[in-house]
Write a protein that holds these residues in place. Structure first.
Motif: not given
Length: 745
Positions: A631-633, A740, A575, A635-636, A564-565, A625, A628-629
């Motif tokens: 981490l997508h939520q 989500k 992947e 803020d980097p 993700v990052r 999975e 990833i879910t």
């Protein structure tokens, strides 16, 4: 980063290291071959001195085979010296040696060898000879084995002449195995060195590069390599390339089994999806009051041994079942497609339920409100709004259940009867006929529909995610069912749950029965016998699962962070390889691991390590999975701030990422533990006398009709899994990070 100076430095360092690496390999391998030949010469000379004093045919026939106790794998043949002819003539010994002698006795080298022993000098022939060791009764191989040939004299008591000569063949396997091991180690050293040099020379973030290289190494060694070994073996017959295995695999016999697997998969997936949707709709889109209890009970089959329900069905509806035979006196059989479908639906509908629940939960009820405001009926709203919006979840659920049904292994072994499925056929070929090549081919045949379903699911999820949230979602839920409809759904759901609970209670009841189907007297003897015979398996299973659980959890979160990052070459390949075990039947993974890790340098078969590795690799996709879910939520910018303050990647992962993805991390660990404790399909090929598994022991008891012992161990396993599962749920107190929200596209 790819400057001329850096490239020159890299090439110089690589050339220097490779030169040293090759020199060391050649030196060590040559020294070992010299040592091996000298040792064999000494051993053979000592063997010749042990010749029997009684020069009779019977004495020499008993003496010649003892060469194997001096040099492993060696074969000997004795030649008697005929004084009248002045020649050595064949007498007795290995048929392998005699055949090689007859084929080469007129060659200059063999003549020179006989002349040498005549003058009391032992001789080793140059080069290797292909010897047909299958002529000997104790060898089970049709392949010719490369061997070294030695000729030594048997000298009389006076020491002046040869009474006879011995021809000894020593296989090259020891020296060849050592050289192959050396070659593998030096190649690995070269690859590791080049990888480190690439990262140091051409990346700005060496730590990330090292982690990516490590991940690539893991997936290549433990995913790609075993599968390639299985593919290779399926094209090998009697040591040579052949399509015979695949011709047999694609014969009508096994195509019938493939069709049986597909029929079972379609029926199971369709019925499970309908039942799962009913549960999900009742819990997520109605005012049903007991949602928490219903959700827990509906997920019970997922966190129990996969064939525990089969055991219950046999106890209740088998040939001597409590209901079918004792109460109703029926002669019908639960074995076959109907019984298999019933058990798999009960065991797999929770997959559909959990998948569809997530989609139904995300549907913004304001869309349904708008439909109702425009005078549409509840049924029209459901049919035109709710059902189409939940289509991605329904299709994904169907494909997930279909994939799991095709790969199911334990239930068909217990309940298939005369009904044939491909997973059990592959198991029988491997365990019954020791035909790993045919088992691999059948498993790959099963992989085709499984992989197709997996790819379709991935494409559907990627392209068909219907969006309804355009702002702040409504917290109100509109009731789409009338009271009679909701009561009907509740009644059906409770009846279904009641049947499941009855199946689990049957397992508990089976613990206290002398002999289910014959003698229903109360007893506690099953507990003592089961614990005495199964304690080692319980300990091994819990130990291995406890080791695999944190390993899989940490590896999954680290992989998710990198995917993700970070940006790096080969991300998509990495992947894909990581997600591959999700689509592979467990039978194929088990066979692949036997083939890949039953030889140096990774001789893991028979150890606990191979079982732990199987756990980790098999369940890694789900953890990745989840990560990833999560981490997508997040803020980097949080991680970027830490990096700006000087934190390296491991520090960011340990202090920032891991605490933020804690719910996903704990969920991944709990899932790995549950699946490790209840695994069957791959594990049944990997257990050994040193490391056994509880589910395999339960399965063996069930096959041998020891239902009381199987019930005790199943009950213990269920309680262990439920305890750990509940503990993990308590630790995940706040799951907001894993919720989500669908965004507009």
């Amino acid at each position: 980063m790819f400057t001329k100076k850096r490239i020159i430095q890299f090439c110089f360092a690589a050339l220097l290291f490779l030169s040293l690496d090759l020199w060391m390999f050649n030196t060590l391998s040559a020294n070992f071959r010299t040592y091996e030949e000298l040792r064999n010469f000494n051993e053979i000379a000592l063997f010749a001195q042990t010749a029997p004093e009684e020069e009779t045919a019977q004495a020499y026939e008993q003496w010649i085979p003892t060469v194997k106790s001096i040099i492993a794998g060696a074969r000997a043949y004795y030649f008697t010296f005929d004084e009248s002819q002045g020649l050595f003539v064949p007498s007795s010994g290995s048929e392998t040696n005699l055949k090689l002698w007859n084929e080469n006795k007129n060659s200059p080298e063999f003549k020179k060898a006989m002349e040498s022993v005549y003058y009391l000098e032992p001789m080793k022939l140059s080069g290797s000879y292909k010897a047909d060791f299958s002529l000997d009764p104790d060898i089970h191989s049709n392949e010719a084995i490369a061997s070294q040939a030695y000729f030594v004299p048997v000298i009389d008591a006076n020491g002046y002449q040869a009474n006879g000569a011995i021809m000894i063949l020593v296989p090259n396997s020891t020296a060849t195995g050592y050289v192959n091991l050396l070659r593998t180690l030096f190649i690995a050293a070269a690859v590791i060195f080049l990888g480190i040099m690439l990262v140091i020379s051409f990346t700005r973030d060496p730590m990330t590069g090292f982690m990516v290289l490590t991940l690539f190494g893991i997936v290549l060694v433990f995913i790609a390599y075993p599968l390639l070994e299985a593919i290779r073996l399926s094209f090998i017959k009697d040591g040579v390339f052949s399509l015979q295995t695949w011709k047999e695999t694609l014969s009508p016999t096994y195509l019938v089994a493939l069709w049986g697997s597909l029929r079972l998969g379609v029926l199971t997936a369709t019925i499970s999806t309908i039942v799962g949707f009913m549960f999900a709709f009742l819990i997520e889109r109605t005012s049903f009051k007991h949602k928490r209890v219903m959700s827990i009970l509906a997920t019970m089959p997922v966190i129990s041994p996969p064939f525990s329900l089969s055991l219950s069905i046999i106890l209740l509806f088998g040939n001597n079942g409590l209901i079918s035979k004792q109460l109703l006196h029926l002669n019908t059989s639960i074995y076959g497609l109907a019984g298999l479908t019933l058990v798999e639906v009960i065991g797999m509908f929770p997959i559909a339920f959990m998948t569809i629940s997530g989609v139904l939960r995300q549907i913004d009820s304001t869309v349904e409100d708008a439909s109702l405001d425009l005078s549409a009926t509840r049924w029209q709203t459901f049919k035109a709004i709710t059902l189409p919006l939940s289509a991605p979840g329904i299709v994904s659920a169907w494909l997930l259940v279909f994939t799991n049904s095709l790969a199911d292994f334990a239930n068909p072994l217990l309940l298939s009867g005369d009904y044939r499925v491909l997973s059990t056929e592959a198991y029988m070929l491997v365990t019954g006929r020791s035909n790993l090549g045919a088992g691999s081919a059948l498993s790959f045949l099963l992989l085709m529909p499984t992989l197709t379903a997996f790819l379709i699911q991935r494409q559907w999820v990627a392209k068909k995610s219907y969006v309804t949230v355009t702002g702040k979602p409504s917290t109100n839920l509109t009731e789409l069912t009338s009271k009679p409809v909701r009561l009907t759904l509740e009644t059906i759901s409770w009846a279904f749950i009641g049947f499941i609970v009855a199946l689990y209670l049957t397992i508990v009841a089976g613990c206290f029965v002398v002999n289910w189907g014959i003698d229903y007297s109360f007893t506690l003897a099953n507990w003592g016998e089961a614990l005495s015979r199964g304690w080692t398996s319980i300990r091994d299973t819990v130990t291995l699962a406890a080791i695999a659980t944190p390993t899989a959890g940490l590896l999954a979160m680290l992989t998710a962070m990198l995917i993700v990052r970070k940006k790096f070459p080969g991300k998509r390949i990495l992947e894909t390889l990581i997600m591959t075990p999700y689509a592979i039947p467990g039978t194929l993974i088990g066979i692949s691991y036997i083939l890949a890790f039953n030889k140096p340098p990774l001789l893991l078969v028979g150890t606990g390590a191979i079982i732990v590795i199987n756990y980790v690799i098999r369940e890694l996709p789900v953890g990745v999975e989840n990560g990833i879910t999560a981490l997508h939520q997040i803020d980097p910018a949080i991680e970027e701030s830490a990096a700006d303050l000087g934190a390296d990647v491991p520090t960011v992962f340990r202090t920032i990422v891991l605490p933020l993805v804690r719910p996903a991390f704990l969920s991944s660990m709990s899932y790995t533990f549950v699946r490790s404790m209840t695994a069957v399909s791959a594990i049944i090929f990997l257990i050994s006398a040193r490391w056994n598994h509880l589910t395999v022991l339960i399965f063996n008891f069930s096959e041998n009709l020891r239902f009381g012992l199987a019930s005790v161990l199943s009950t213990i396993l269920i309680f262990i899994v439920l305890f750990v599962w509940a503990l993990m749920q308590v630790l995940v107190k706040d799951d907001k990070l894993t919720q989500k929200t669908i965004s507009t596209r």
